[in-house]
Design a protein around this motif. Structure first.
Motif, PDB file in Angstrom:
ATOM      1  N   SER A   9      50.433  43.110  38.227  1.00 50.24           N
ATOM      2  CA  SER A   9      50.434  42.601  39.593  1.00 50.24           C
ATOM      3  C   SER A   9      49.321  43.240  40.422  1.00 50.24           C
ATOM      4  N   MET A  10      49.099  44.542  40.233  1.00 44.69           N
ATOM      5  CA  MET A  10      48.026  45.231  40.963  1.00 44.69           C
ATOM      6  C   MET A  10      46.668  44.622  40.623  1.00 44.69           C
ATOM      7  N   ILE A  11      46.459  44.359  39.341  1.00 41.22           N
ATOM      8  CA  ILE A  11      45.178  43.791  38.910  1.00 41.22           C
ATOM      9  C   ILE A  11      45.050  42.352  39.388  1.00 41.22           C
ATOM     10  N   ALA A  12      46.092  41.565  39.207  1.00 40.47           N
ATOM     11  CA  ALA A  12      46.049  40.143  39.598  1.00 40.47           C
ATOM     12  C   ALA A  12      45.835  39.973  41.096  1.00 40.47           C
ATOM     13  N   SER A  13      46.353  40.896  41.899  1.00 39.76           N
ATOM     14  CA  SER A  13      46.232  40.768  43.349  1.00 39.76           C
ATOM     15  C   SER A  13      45.008  41.483  43.913  1.00 39.76           C
ATOM     16  N   SER A  14      44.238  42.146  43.057  1.00 40.31           N
ATOM     17  CA  SER A  14      43.008  42.806  43.498  1.00 40.31           C
ATOM     18  C   SER A  14      41.929  41.772  43.756  1.00 40.31           C
ATOM     19  N   ALA A  15      40.931  42.167  44.531  1.00 43.10           N
ATOM     20  CA  ALA A  15      39.794  41.279  44.791  1.00 43.10           C
ATOM     21  C   ALA A  15      39.167  40.871  43.465  1.00 43.10           C
ATOM     22  N   GLY A  16      39.021  39.584  43.253  1.00 45.53           N
ATOM     23  CA  GLY A  16      38.443  39.083  42.014  1.00 45.53           C
ATOM     24  C   GLY A  16      39.354  39.233  40.812  1.00 45.53           C
ATOM     25  N   SER A  17      40.626  39.525  41.041  1.00 42.07           N
ATOM     26  CA  SER A  17      41.591  39.760  39.948  1.00 42.07           C
ATOM     27  C   SER A  17      41.066  40.785  38.955  1.00 42.07           C
ATOM     28  N   GLU A  18      40.457  41.843  39.502  1.00 40.29           N
ATOM     29  CA  GLU A  18      39.852  42.881  38.670  1.00 40.29           C
ATOM     30  C   GLU A  18      40.100  44.234  39.311  1.00 40.29           C
ATOM     31  N   ALA A  19      40.338  45.262  38.483  1.00 39.51           N
ATOM     32  CA  ALA A  19      40.534  46.609  39.002  1.00 39.51           C
ATOM     33  C   ALA A  19      40.007  47.631  38.008  1.00 39.51           C
ATOM     34  N   CYS A  20      39.450  48.699  38.550  1.00 40.37           N
ATOM     35  CA  CYS A  20      38.994  49.821  37.742  1.00 40.37           C
ATOM     36  C   CYS A  20      40.210  50.644  37.343  1.00 40.37           C
ATOM     37  N   VAL A  21      40.182  51.188  36.149  1.00 38.81           N
ATOM     38  CA  VAL A  21      41.294  52.025  35.707  1.00 38.81           C
ATOM     39  C   VAL A  21      41.474  53.192  36.672  1.00 38.81           C
TER      40      VAL A  21
END
Length: 117
Positions: A51-63
């Motif tokens: 959910s954190m990744i999907a809701s991040s800008a661009g559906s992307e997140a750094c570890v």
């Protein structure tokens, strides 16, 4: 200064897993793939990370940005690996960090699974 432009879309090989459940019975292969996706999301920590990744800008997140999910960083990495193995996330190393992104078509596929025909 270099001109900026659109980056090409890369084929990640992720295809929709199956038709809606109301359309026809799943084949054994479709059932296996769908079950693996839902099993991976069946863990509350994995679901929060996804959910954190999907809701991040661009559906992307750094570890490095994935924290505060109630487990240590090595455990976060373990859960990210399980989400990748289930086909829910893709990853890309940029320098010393790994960036995770929701695999193309995953959200639509998961939603479509329970859509009415």
């Amino acid at each position: 200064m270099a001109a900026t432009g659109m980056l090409p879309i890369l084929d990640t090989g992720v295809a929709p897993c199956c038709p809606p459940l109301t359309e026809r019975p799943l084949t054994p292969a479709e059932a296996e793939r769908t079950a693996a996706m839902f099993k991976a999301l069946g863990d509350p920590v994995r679901l929060r990370i996804f959910s954190m990744i999907a809701s991040s800008a661009g559906s992307e997140a750094c570890v490095c940005d994935i924290s505060d999910v109630g487990v240590s960083q090595p455990t976060v990495s373990h859960h990210l690996k399980k989400l990748r193995e289930a086909g829910l996330l893709t990853s890309e190393r940029r320098g010393t960090w790994v960036y995770y992104r929701v695999a193309p078509s995953v959200l639509a596929t998961l939603g479509q699974t329970f859509a009415a025909a």
